[in-house]
Write a protein that holds these residues in place. Structure first.
Motif, PDB file in Angstrom:
ATOM      1  N   VAL A 300       2.833  -7.962 -16.971  1.00 33.53           N
ATOM      2  CA  VAL A 300       1.503  -8.028 -17.575  1.00 33.53           C
ATOM      3  C   VAL A 300       0.439  -7.706 -16.539  1.00 33.53           C
ATOM      4  CG1 VAL A 300      -0.182  -9.531 -18.693  1.00 33.53           C
ATOM      5  CG2 VAL A 300       2.228  -9.673 -19.346  1.00 33.53           C
ATOM      6  N   ARG A 301       0.550  -8.309 -15.363  1.00 27.04           N
ATOM      7  CA  ARG A 301      -0.469  -8.139 -14.327  1.00 27.04           C
ATOM      8  C   ARG A 301      -0.505  -6.693 -13.818  1.00 27.04           C
ATOM      9  NH1 ARG A 301       0.499 -13.193 -10.313  1.00 27.04           N
ATOM     10  NH2 ARG A 301      -1.374 -12.318  -9.309  1.00 27.04           N
ATOM     11  N   SER A 302       0.672  -6.094 -13.628  1.00 25.38           N
ATOM     12  CA  SER A 302       0.686  -4.705 -13.155  1.00 25.38           C
ATOM     13  C   SER A 302       0.221  -3.742 -14.243  1.00 25.38           C
ATOM     14  CB  SER A 302       2.091  -4.323 -12.674  1.00 25.38           C
ATOM     15  OG  SER A 302       3.031  -4.373 -13.737  1.00 25.38           O
ATOM     16  N   THR A 303       0.458  -4.083 -15.508  1.00 22.94           N
ATOM     17  CA  THR A 303      -0.065  -3.263 -16.599  1.00 22.94           C
ATOM     18  C   THR A 303      -1.584  -3.297 -16.614  1.00 22.94           C
ATOM     19  OG1 THR A 303       1.913  -3.641 -17.937  1.00 22.94           O
ATOM     20  CG2 THR A 303      -0.051  -2.905 -19.107  1.00 22.94           C
ATOM     21  N   ILE A 326      -6.181  -4.883  -6.383  1.00 20.92           N
ATOM     22  CA  ILE A 326      -4.900  -4.249  -6.670  1.00 20.92           C
ATOM     23  C   ILE A 326      -3.952  -4.389  -5.476  1.00 20.92           C
ATOM     24  CG2 ILE A 326      -3.749  -2.052  -7.156  1.00 20.92           C
ATOM     25  CD1 ILE A 326      -6.230  -1.225  -8.743  1.00 20.92           C
ATOM     26  N   VAL A 327      -4.460  -4.167  -4.282  1.00 26.15           N
ATOM     27  CA  VAL A 327      -3.620  -4.316  -3.094  1.00 26.15           C
ATOM     28  C   VAL A 327      -3.165  -5.756  -2.945  1.00 26.15           C
ATOM     29  CG1 VAL A 327      -3.518  -4.115  -0.582  1.00 26.15           C
ATOM     30  CG2 VAL A 327      -4.705  -2.368  -1.910  1.00 26.15           C
ATOM     31  N   ASP A 328      -4.075  -6.694  -3.173  1.00 33.76           N
ATOM     32  CA  ASP A 328      -3.739  -8.113  -3.050  1.00 33.76           C
ATOM     33  C   ASP A 328      -2.638  -8.488  -4.045  1.00 33.76           C
ATOM     34  OD1 ASP A 328      -4.315 -10.807  -1.982  1.00 33.76           O
ATOM     35  OD2 ASP A 328      -4.943 -11.208  -4.040  1.00 33.76           O
ATOM     36  N   MET A 329      -2.758  -8.031  -5.291  1.00 36.79           N
ATOM     37  CA  MET A 329      -1.721  -8.303  -6.273  1.00 36.79           C
ATOM     38  C   MET A 329      -0.392  -7.674  -5.850  1.00 36.79           C
ATOM     39  SD  MET A 329      -1.235  -6.918 -10.152  1.00 36.79           S
ATOM     40  CE  MET A 329      -0.612  -5.386  -9.434  1.00 36.79           C
ATOM     41  N   THR A 330      -0.461  -6.466  -5.319  1.00 37.02           N
ATOM     42  CA  THR A 330       0.763  -5.776  -4.892  1.00 37.02           C
ATOM     43  C   THR A 330       1.437  -6.527  -3.749  1.00 37.02           C
ATOM     44  OG1 THR A 330      -0.254  -3.669  -5.507  1.00 37.02           O
ATOM     45  CG2 THR A 330       1.711  -3.574  -4.135  1.00 37.02           C
ATOM     46  N   ARG A 331       0.641  -7.049  -2.827  1.00 35.14           N
ATOM     47  CA  ARG A 331       1.209  -7.828  -1.712  1.00 35.14           C
ATOM     48  C   ARG A 331       1.929  -9.062  -2.239  1.00 35.14           C
ATOM     49  NH1 ARG A 331       3.883 -10.147   1.032  1.00 35.14           N
ATOM     50  NH2 ARG A 331       3.571 -10.974   3.134  1.00 35.14           N
ATOM     51  N   LYS A 383      -2.892   3.915   0.535  1.00 36.20           N
ATOM     52  CA  LYS A 383      -1.971   3.940   1.671  1.00 36.20           C
ATOM     53  C   LYS A 383      -1.274   2.596   1.864  1.00 36.20           C
ATOM     54  CE  LYS A 383      -4.596   7.465   4.220  1.00 36.20           C
ATOM     55  NZ  LYS A 383      -5.442   7.728   5.417  1.00 36.20           N
ATOM     56  N   GLN A 384      -1.912   1.510   1.424  1.00 34.53           N
ATOM     57  CA  GLN A 384      -1.323   0.182   1.582  1.00 34.53           C
ATOM     58  C   GLN A 384      -0.227  -0.104   0.547  1.00 34.53           C
ATOM     59  OE1 GLN A 384      -2.026  -1.731   4.233  1.00 34.53           O
ATOM     60  NE2 GLN A 384      -3.285   0.036   4.821  1.00 34.53           N
ATOM     61  N   VAL A 385      -0.312   0.512  -0.610  1.00 37.51           N
ATOM     62  CA  VAL A 385       0.657   0.209  -1.669  1.00 37.51           C
ATOM     63  C   VAL A 385       1.779   1.232  -1.764  1.00 37.51           C
ATOM     64  CG1 VAL A 385      -1.096  -1.007  -3.022  1.00 37.51           C
ATOM     65  CG2 VAL A 385      -0.661   1.425  -3.480  1.00 37.51           C
ATOM     66  N   ILE A 386       1.586   2.422  -1.216  1.00 37.88           N
ATOM     67  CA  ILE A 386       2.553   3.489  -1.445  1.00 37.88           C
ATOM     68  C   ILE A 386       3.883   3.234  -0.724  1.00 37.88           C
ATOM     69  CG2 ILE A 386       1.823   4.969   0.465  1.00 37.88           C
ATOM     70  CD1 ILE A 386       2.982   5.976  -3.105  1.00 37.88           C
ATOM     71  N   ASN A 432     -15.565 -18.039 -11.167  1.00 40.91           N
ATOM     72  CA  ASN A 432     -14.273 -18.195 -10.496  1.00 40.91           C
ATOM     73  C   ASN A 432     -14.030 -17.037  -9.539  1.00 40.91           C
ATOM     74  OD1 ASN A 432     -11.719 -18.757  -9.688  1.00 40.91           O
ATOM     75  ND2 ASN A 432     -10.759 -18.499 -11.696  1.00 40.91           N
ATOM     76  N   GLN A 433     -14.278 -17.262  -8.259  1.00 39.41           N
ATOM     77  CA  GLN A 433     -14.075 -16.196  -7.268  1.00 39.41           C
ATOM     78  C   GLN A 433     -12.619 -16.073  -6.865  1.00 39.41           C
ATOM     79  OE1 GLN A 433     -16.571 -16.343  -3.872  1.00 39.41           O
ATOM     80  NE2 GLN A 433     -18.475 -16.544  -4.998  1.00 39.41           N
ATOM     81  N   GLN A 434     -11.773 -17.026  -7.270  1.00 39.24           N
ATOM     82  CA  GLN A 434     -10.387 -16.994  -6.837  1.00 39.24           C
ATOM     83  C   GLN A 434      -9.658 -15.757  -7.330  1.00 39.24           C
ATOM     84  OE1 GLN A 434      -8.753 -20.759  -8.039  1.00 39.24           O
ATOM     85  NE2 GLN A 434      -9.345 -21.736  -6.126  1.00 39.24           N
ATOM     86  N   VAL A 435     -10.048 -15.259  -8.499  1.00 42.64           N
ATOM     87  CA  VAL A 435      -9.410 -14.049  -9.032  1.00 42.64           C
ATOM     88  C   VAL A 435      -9.672 -12.886  -8.083  1.00 42.64           C
ATOM     89  CG1 VAL A 435      -9.402 -12.383 -10.884  1.00 42.64           C
ATOM     90  CG2 VAL A 435      -9.454 -14.808 -11.405  1.00 42.64           C
ATOM     91  N   ALA A 436     -10.945 -12.711  -7.716  1.00 42.23           N
ATOM     92  CA  ALA A 436     -11.308 -11.608  -6.827  1.00 42.23           C
ATOM     93  C   ALA A 436     -10.680 -11.763  -5.458  1.00 42.23           C
ATOM     94  CB  ALA A 436     -12.825 -11.526  -6.711  1.00 42.23           C
ATOM     95  N   GLU A 437     -10.550 -13.030  -5.012  1.00 44.29           N
ATOM     96  CA  GLU A 437     -10.004 -13.262  -3.698  1.00 44.29           C
ATOM     97  C   GLU A 437      -8.493 -13.215  -3.679  1.00 44.29           C
ATOM     98  OE1 GLU A 437     -11.655 -17.000  -2.671  1.00 44.29           O
ATOM     99  OE2 GLU A 437     -13.686 -16.238  -2.403  1.00 44.29           O
ATOM    100  N   GLY A 438      -7.916 -13.124  -4.892  1.00 41.55           N
ATOM    101  CA  GLY A 438      -6.453 -13.029  -4.973  1.00 41.55           C
ATOM    102  C   GLY A 438      -5.732 -14.329  -4.769  1.00 41.55           C
ATOM    103  N   LYS A 439      -6.411 -15.448  -5.013  1.00 42.26           N
ATOM    104  CA  LYS A 439      -5.773 -16.760  -4.821  1.00 42.26           C
ATOM    105  C   LYS A 439      -5.080 -17.201  -6.094  1.00 42.26           C
ATOM    106  CE  LYS A 439      -9.002 -18.216  -1.241  1.00 42.26           C
ATOM    107  NZ  LYS A 439     -10.015 -19.198  -0.830  1.00 42.26           N
TER     108      LYS A 439
END
Length: 439
Positions: A300-303, A326-331, A383-386, A432-439
């Protein structure tokens, strides 16, 4: 990398084709939802009186027309109706009445358990639906007059709502029909694109809003809305209205089956808008929230990330925040992947991240690299996700992502942490800044 991407593209296309056929099989889908609840980490709701009543309603045929009425229409009016619809021109009130009666007849036939012509046979819902779509396709084809077609579409859309409290197979057939209605057909010779019938959104939205409707029905409705977003002729104002309805359903959907959540995300990303009338980026916000929600599955999140790449982002969108998220989610996805590399879903999930940046077909106008945003920022994030993508989308079993790659991603995330958490300058700071911060 080119070979691995192409290999997975072929795999993905086959998988999507299989899914497209599968979601039109109601009974199989119902079994899938039941059997996969443990795999998805989601449990069906506890049975109660309300659920039992809804289940009982799904198994009852409510015949909205008698077999005698059906036979009477066939004998006295069907030929005139067919000729009127095919000719395409409406000459007065009697023609309008006949079109309305024809829509009623063909839809209400779906509510008869037995075929009125051959009572020993059950009604063939697939055949009825195919016949309706065929008649629409031929309406006005020769004359070039589409008055009857447009009126028929309007009447079908109105009458289809009468079927939404019927047997589950009847409901399903009605919603599939609504999702397939076309105002105009594709004509490649004349370079005319297909145009979905936009007003079918009204009953489709009602299906989403109805808590008593089964999940498989809501998935088809969401897919129908995605089709309207992609090929319909809705105004920007109407697209915003549809987006707001989808968002209202998407936000509390965290405990719904993941397939339904993905369908809502796809519908939202297919509308071709980012902002509401107040210029608030409600679509971008909603997809970022889904992408950063740890309670949702990685599929769901990657979609959601993939669909952010579909949006017509404006130059004032905070592309640093979007790419960072996107990079944070990928990490985080890499971390989960390393803990369980055998998950069948990983190739799809990381492929979705790739599509967030670049289209599978270079000619398509999707992906962040095709948007009117700062491409230096986009390429830096890409470059970070590839590297993990290139490893995981390879055919067969794939290794863990090595520590050098994860450390590089971690260092980048620390360095690039956004100074603000707004998608666009006109938007107020989220609570809610946690979403943006990737927490």
């Amino acid at each position: 990398m080119r070979q691995s991407i192409c290999s997975y593209q072929a795999f993905s296309e086959i998988e999507m084709l299989t899914a497209r056929v599968f979601r039109h099989s109601l009974l199989a889908f119902g079994l899938l939802l039941c059997s996969s609840s443990i795999l998805l980490g989601q449990q069906p709701a506890e049975p109660n009186a309300q659920n039992n009543a809804a289940d009982n309603a799904l198994n009852v045929y409510k015949e909205l027309m008698t077999p005698e009425e059906a036979i009477s229409f066939q004998k006295t009016k069907q030929r005139d109706f067919d000729e009127l619809l095919r000719g395409g021109k409406i000459n007065g009130a009697e023609d309008k009445k006949l079109i309305a009666e024809g829509a009623r007849y063909y839809l209400y036939l779906m509510t008869l358990k037995q075929d009125p012509k051959k009572p020993e046979n059950e009604t063939d819902l697939n055949k009825l639906r195919a016949n309706i779509l065929r008649d629409i396709q031929f309406s006005g084809r020769v004359s070039g007059n589409f008055q009857a077609r447009e009126l028929y579409l309007e009447e079908l859309t109105k009458r289809a709502e009468d079927l939404l409290d019927n047997h589950r197979l009847v409901r399903f057939s009605a919603v599939v029909l609504l999702s397939q209605l076309d105002l105009r057909d594709e004509d490649r010779r004349k370079k005319i694109d297909r145009v979905a019938y936009t007003m079918a959104y009204v009953p489709l939205i009602k299906v989403l809003n109805d808590k008593t409707q089964p999940t498989e029905l809501k998935i088809v409705a969401a897919n129908g809305l995605a089709r309207i977003g992609q090929t319909g002729n809705a105004t920007n104002q109407l697209r915003i209205k549809i987006a707001e309805e989808i968002i209202d359903e998407l936000i509390p959907s965290v405990n719904e089956y993941s397939w339904y959540q993905r369908s809502l995300v796809e519908a939202l990303g297919s509308l071709g808008i980012t902002d509401n009338l107040a210029r608030r980026p409600i679509v971008t916000d909603a997809l970022l929230n889904v992408m950063g929600d740890p309670k949702r599955t990685w599929e769901v999140r990657s979609t959601a990330a993939l669909n952010i790449g579909k949006l017509p982002l404006k130059a004032n969108a905070d592309i640093k925040l979007i790419t960072y998220s996107i990079v944070d989610m990928t990490r985080k996805m890499v971390q989960a992947y390393n803990a369980n590399t055998a998950g069948y879903w990983w190739k799809r999930c990381f492929w979705n991240v790739y599509l967030a940046f670049k289209p599978a077909n270079a000619a398509d106008n999707t992906g962040l690299v095709k948007q009117q945003v700062n491409q230096t920022v986009v390429n830096d994030a890409y470059k970070q996700v590839i590297k993990p993508i290139a490893t995981i989308v390879q055919p067969g079993e794939t290794p863990k992502i090595n520590a050098d790659v994860t450390k590089e991603m971690d260092d980048w995330l620390k360095e690039k942490l956004p100074k603000n958490f707004r998608v666009a300058p006109v938007q107020a700071k989220p609570q809610n800044q946690q979403v943006a911060e990737g927490k």
